[in-house]
Design an enzyme around this catalytic site. Structure first.
Site, PDB file in Angstrom:
ATOM      1  N   HIS A 202       0.870  -1.038   0.087  1.00  0.00           N
ATOM      2  CA  HIS A 202       0.036  -0.021  -0.008  1.00  0.00           C
ATOM      3  C   HIS A 202       0.902   1.095  -0.075  1.00  0.00           C
ATOM      4  O   HIS A 202       1.064   2.070   0.895  1.00  0.00           O
ATOM      5  CB  HIS A 202      -0.839  -0.219   1.099  1.00  0.00           C
ATOM      6  CG  HIS A 202      -2.059   0.899   1.120  1.00  0.00           C
ATOM      7  ND1 HIS A 202      -2.192   2.299   0.939  1.00  0.00           N
ATOM      8  CD2 HIS A 202      -3.499   0.414   1.193  1.00  0.00           C
ATOM      9  CE1 HIS A 202      -3.427   2.468   0.828  1.00  0.00           C
ATOM     10  NE2 HIS A 202      -4.290   1.484   0.952  1.00  0.00           N
ATOM     11  N   GLU A 348      -2.189   0.327  -5.425  1.00  0.00           N
ATOM     12  CA  GLU A 348      -2.014  -0.984  -4.932  1.00  0.00           C
ATOM     13  C   GLU A 348      -2.038  -2.056  -5.991  1.00  0.00           C
ATOM     14  O   GLU A 348      -3.325  -2.338  -6.232  1.00  0.00           O
ATOM     15  CB  GLU A 348      -3.120  -0.861  -3.769  1.00  0.00           C
ATOM     16  CG  GLU A 348      -3.190   0.202  -2.821  1.00  0.00           C
ATOM     17  CD  GLU A 348      -4.416   0.407  -2.199  1.00  0.00           C
ATOM     18  OE1 GLU A 348      -5.051  -0.278  -1.758  1.00  0.00           O
ATOM     19  OE2 GLU A 348      -4.987   1.614  -2.056  1.00  0.00           O
TER      20      GLU A 348
END
Ligand code: NAG
Ligand code: NAG
Ligand code: NAG
Ligand code: NAG
Length: 384
Positions: A202, A348
């Site tokens: 992330h 992501e």
């Protein structure tokens, strides 16, 4: 991915629990720094979440810039009630799981019955879904270092199924930098029983690194090789349908400014009052060796190219930072200055969001003793 309403409700819901159950350690976080032989790139990690805390590359003038946002105080990774997921490995299942429920084999039935129905922690949207692996996902577990060199580090985590998933998962992640501005992160995981696994890293990028008065990514050029976005319901959970990006603000196939002419049409796209994106693009995957996502900084000249074996990417433009008054890192002008809305874009790399509740897609995200999970993404940083 995050929704600002979620942030508030999540904070209200969990802050007392976190204060009670997760005490910050009274010893320092262990920081591992890795550098490429040609010194083009240096990355720092902590064992908690196998999290990247800094990523230094050179801009067009040869000055070093830290191109990811986050905290100087690593303890915040564990204690921040807003829990923005600054640059960790996310697991065992990234993104949202509808109603925190799934079955194996997977089904569209919202209230499945049978021996293999599972309920995971409802840690999002006031208890309506599971987000990023549950209340204490892989990002808040302390991984073990199993190998370290000047240019790489490997961490291990054993997930003992305490968020409601079946089976024990053992995961290894290796972060490696190499000459020419490359960072490669790879994950492999094995499970003792059949279980969904979907990992992401992330990373929140700001390639201008808050220089020359620029404090957001609206002037970044973004290119995404995806003609479909997964449609979301009112609480950002996939419906099973796809949106064709043509003639919508989601069309980044040819590359455009994030804050370009159709930016105003993104109001409410990421939740009521939220402007920007928090969506899952499905890659077209028509050309093998080419980057699937490209991002360029307006002022720094720094370019990021992402090569991945993943089928999709969640793209989150971090609107809700507007509410948090979060001090910037010193490298970004903090702590006096705070991160504003759209201070970064999270890219992501992952699978199709909530495919475990959308069997019509034909995407198999169930892994087990006979099917190990692998994930690999290479980030190339250069100056245009
Ligand atoms: C994680 O483990 C490492 C090595 O055992 C230790 O140095 C570090 O302080 C731990 N971090 C947390 C947050 O517990
Ligand atoms: C870091 O954050 C923790 C948790 O919020 C806090 O207790 C600690 O005082 C902070 N340390 C510094 C040096 O600011
Ligand atoms: C959500 O799951 C629970 C079981 O955990 C079930 O009782 C409930 O009916 C489900 N909600 C919906 C809307 O399907
Ligand atoms: C977007 O909206 C803002 C505020 O309403 C306005 O100032 C700006 O001109 C608009 N931009 C475009 C490209 O329409």
């Amino acid at each position: 991915m995050f929704n600002w309403r979620t942030t508030l409700s999540f904070t209200a819901l969990l802050a007392p629990v976190l204060v009670y159950s997760i005490q910050p350690p009274d010893w320092p976080f262990d920081v591992t720094s890795i550098t490429a032989p040609d010194e083009s790139i240096t990355a720092k990690f902590v064992s908690l979440g196998a999290t990247m805390t800094e990523l230094w590359v050179k801009d067009k003038n040869g000055d070093s810039r830290d191109v990811i946002i986050g905290y100087d105080n690593e303890t915040m990774l564990l204690t921040d009630p807003a829990h923005p997921m600054f640059n960790p490995i996310v697991g065992r299942y990234a993104g949202r799981i509808k109603n925190g429920t799934f079955s194996i084999p997977v089904t569209k039935d919202p209230q499945p019955s049978g021996p293999n129905v599972f309920h995971t922690s409802l840690n999002d949207m006031n208890g309506l879904d599971t987000l990023h692996g549950g209340t204490v996902g892989w990002d808040r577990r302390n991984w073990t270092i199993v190998q370290r060199t000047r240019s790489s580090v490997t961490y291990k985590h054993v997930d003992t199924a305490d968020e409601g998933f079946p089976g024990v998962v053992t995961a290894y992640v290796t972060h490696e930098v190499s000459s020419g501005g490359f960072l490669k992160t790879s994950v492999r995981a094995t499970a003792t029983a059949e279980t969904p696994i979907m990992i992401t890293q992330h990373v929140y990028w700001n390639l201008d690194a808050f220089q020359d008065g620029v404090s957001d990514v609206l002037g970044h050029q973004l290119k995404v090789d995806g003609s479909r976005v997964i449609q979301l319901d009112s609480i950002s959970v996939p419906t099973g349908e796809f949106v064709n990006v043509a003639s919508t603000p989601f069309d980044f196939r040819k590359g455009k400014l994030i804050g370009g002419p159709d930016w105003n049409n993104t109001l409410n796209l990421c939740g009521a009052g939220c402007q920007g994106f928090d969506h899952c693009w499905v890659y077209d995957d028509s050309h093998g060796g080419r980057p699937k996502t490209t991002l360029k900084g307006q002022k720094s000249g720094i370019k990021l190219e992402i090569f991945t074996d993943q089928a999709a990417t969640q793209i989150f433009t971090a609107y809700w930072l507007i509410l948090l008054n979060m001090p910037r890192k010193r490298a970004h002008g903090g702590p006096a200055l705070t991160y504003p809305a759209w201070a970064a874009v999270a890219l992501e790399q992952q699978g199709y969001a909530d495919a475990i509740n959308n069997p019509e897609w034909g995407v198999n995200q169930i892994y087990g003793p006979k099917r190990p999970y692998i994930w690999s993404t290479t980030y190339k940083l250069s100056t245009a």
